[in-house]
Design an enzyme around this catalytic site. Structure first.
Site, PDB file in Angstrom:
ATOM      1  N   TYR A 105       1.378  -1.352   0.378  1.00  0.00           N
ATOM      2  CA  TYR A 105       0.149  -0.020  -0.096  1.00  0.00           C
ATOM      3  C   TYR A 105       1.099   1.258   0.111  1.00  0.00           C
ATOM      4  CZ  TYR A 105       0.807   0.500   5.052  1.00  0.00           C
ATOM      5  OH  TYR A 105       1.669   0.752   5.903  1.00  0.00           O
ATOM      6  N   PHE A 115       2.121   9.399   3.497  1.00  0.00           N
ATOM      7  CA  PHE A 115       2.514   9.349   4.498  1.00  0.00           C
ATOM      8  C   PHE A 115       2.999   7.864   5.507  1.00  0.00           C
ATOM      9  CE2 PHE A 115      -2.114   8.967   5.174  1.00  0.00           C
ATOM     10  CZ  PHE A 115      -1.941   7.887   5.614  1.00  0.00           C
ATOM     11  N   ASP A 116       3.272   7.087   4.670  1.00  0.00           N
ATOM     12  CA  ASP A 116       3.433   5.831   4.778  1.00  0.00           C
ATOM     13  C   ASP A 116       3.409   4.760   3.089  1.00  0.00           C
ATOM     14  OD1 ASP A 116       3.835   3.648   6.321  1.00  0.00           O
ATOM     15  OD2 ASP A 116       1.741   3.019   7.326  1.00  0.00           O
ATOM     16  N   ILE A 131      -6.986   0.547  10.947  1.00  0.00           N
ATOM     17  CA  ILE A 131      -7.779   1.530  12.103  1.00  0.00           C
ATOM     18  C   ILE A 131      -9.043   0.899  10.689  1.00  0.00           C
ATOM     19  CG2 ILE A 131      -5.901   3.341  11.537  1.00  0.00           C
ATOM     20  CD1 ILE A 131      -7.165   3.935   8.298  1.00  0.00           C
ATOM     21  N   TYR A 157      -7.348   7.912  12.167  1.00  0.00           N
ATOM     22  CA  TYR A 157      -6.697   8.447  12.862  1.00  0.00           C
ATOM     23  C   TYR A 157      -7.323   9.335  13.774  1.00  0.00           C
ATOM     24  CZ  TYR A 157      -2.969   5.438  10.892  1.00  0.00           C
ATOM     25  OH  TYR A 157      -2.705   4.126  11.087  1.00  0.00           O
ATOM     26  N   PHE A 174      -5.604   6.464   0.570  1.00  0.00           N
ATOM     27  CA  PHE A 174      -4.997   5.114   0.422  1.00  0.00           C
ATOM     28  C   PHE A 174      -4.832   4.008  -1.274  1.00  0.00           C
ATOM     29  CE2 PHE A 174      -4.736   4.812   5.064  1.00  0.00           C
ATOM     30  CZ  PHE A 174      -4.082   4.609   5.276  1.00  0.00           C
TER      31      PHE A 174
END
Length: 183
Positions: A105, A115-116, A131, A157, A174
């Site tokens: 992902y 961010f990730d 989440i 979040y 995402f």
């Protein structure tokens, strides 16, 4: 000890279920809390008898541990809607609750900041490991399938955000690919 007539109790239960408006139905724990707080009612024996009778008479439906009013469907509130776009379909069985999936992902904020990201991230669907937006958004995916999930803060979040990367009340975008599924 006054005996509350079960008809009156059923009205209270229906009111509680409608107040909760949970798409998956209302749990016994929720009903007890609601009836105590809102109706000052806490007679377990009568509550359970009334629920059983209502289910027998088809006034309520029991779904797992939850109770629903037949024919009434509650849409999730707008702040709990995920936008799911299938980018590629995938093949084989669909991932569902309890399956362990391996995902690759990339997660972005609304301004496009990544961010990730990860190539092999394993988690169990509905295992409380990720989440909520992921638990919901990954269901139905097949091996090799690719989706875009736009997740509101409430299923991400939330008000706190996460670490320095994710600000409070962030909508997350995402792109997820299902690498493999195992039970």
């Amino acid at each position: 000890g006054r005996m509350a007539p079960t008809g009156k109790v059923l009205d209270k239960i229906l009111k509680a279920i409608r107040a909760g408006a949970s798409p998956s139905g209302s749990s016994l724990v929720y009903l007890k809390k609601y009836l105590k707080a809102e109706e000052d009612f806490e007679n377990n024996t009568i509550l359970l008898k009334t629920l059983k009778k209502a289910v027998d008479e088809k006034k309520l439906e029991k779904d797992g541990g939850s109770y629903k009013i037949p024919g009434e469907i509650y849409a999730p509130p707008a702040d709990e809607n995920i936008t799911i776009k299938d980018l590629e379909e995938g093949t084989g069985p669909a991932a569902t609750s309890g399956h362990t999936v391996t995902m690759s992902y990339e997660g972005r904020l609304e301004d496009g900041t990544v961010f990730d990201s990860a190539d092999k991230f394993r988690f169990m669907i509905d295992g409380g490991e990720v989440i909520k937006g992921w638990d919901r958004g990954v269901k139905g995916m097949k091996k090799g399938g690719k989706r875009q999930l736009i997740i509101p803060p409430k299923l991400g979040y939330g008000k706190k955000g996460s670490g320095p990367e994710i600000p409070p009340n962030a909508t997350l975008d995402f792109t997820v690919t299902l690498v493999s599924i195992s039970k």
